[in-house]
Design a protein around this motif. Structure first.
Motif, PDB file in Angstrom:
ATOM      1  N   GLU A   1      41.058  43.764  30.253  1.00 57.83           N
ATOM      2  CA  GLU A   1      42.296  42.702  30.420  1.00 57.83           C
ATOM      3  C   GLU A   1      42.046  41.977  31.809  1.00 57.83           C
ATOM      4  O   GLU A   1      41.680  42.551  32.649  1.00 57.83           O
ATOM      5  N   THR A   2      42.542  40.622  31.800  1.00 58.95           N
ATOM      6  CA  THR A   2      42.344  39.796  32.705  1.00 58.95           C
ATOM      7  C   THR A   2      43.780  39.407  33.463  1.00 58.95           C
ATOM      8  O   THR A   2      44.613  39.085  32.416  1.00 58.95           O
ATOM      9  N   VAL A   3      44.055  40.072  34.455  1.00 57.82           N
ATOM     10  CA  VAL A   3      45.326  39.550  35.001  1.00 57.82           C
ATOM     11  C   VAL A   3      45.117  39.043  36.339  1.00 57.82           C
ATOM     12  O   VAL A   3      44.461  39.668  37.220  1.00 57.82           O
ATOM     13  N   ASP A   4      46.093  37.717  36.543  1.00 53.14           N
ATOM     14  CA  ASP A   4      45.889  37.097  37.770  1.00 53.14           C
ATOM     15  C   ASP A   4      44.540  36.743  38.134  1.00 53.14           C
ATOM     16  O   ASP A   4      44.064  36.953  39.336  1.00 53.14           O
ATOM     17  N   GLY A   5      43.528  36.692  37.235  1.00 55.78           N
ATOM     18  CA  GLY A   5      42.124  35.964  37.550  1.00 55.78           C
ATOM     19  C   GLY A   5      41.194  37.473  37.877  1.00 55.78           C
ATOM     20  O   GLY A   5      40.142  37.314  38.038  1.00 55.78           O
TER      21      GLY A   5
END
Length: 92
Positions: free
Chosen positions: A52-56
């Protein structure tokens, strides 16, 4: 290239001081050009995709652990033998 894997109890998108400090560290490492990712343990409160990508930032999730078959509930632990009268230190 420097590669860093952070082993975390929990991470974004969960909000806590722990996750915000981790975010700041990972962002600073990214700014240096390092390859950075995080992996959360089984206690991460929000199930999600494997990656998962969160805030880059990239986070990988550890799948929940199924209870062992035949596992007993309660009655175990370090002091269990002493409560039953066995396991005395010093040989008696």
């Amino acid at each position: 290239m420097t590669r860093i894997l952070h082993v975390l109890d929990h991470s974004l998108p969960t909000h806590s001081g722990y996750t915000f400090r981790t975010r700041a560290l990972m962002k600073a490492q990214l700014a240096k050009g390092w390859d950075v990712a995080g992996v959360t343990g089984v206690r991460h409160p929000e199930p999600g995709p494997d990656g998962e990508t969160v805030d880059g930032l990239t986070f990988y999730r550890t799948a929940p652990i199924a209870p062992a078959r035949g596992a007993r509930r309660g009655g175990g632990g370090v002091g269990a033998g002493a409560r039953r009268g066995g396991g005395r230190a010093g040989g008696g």
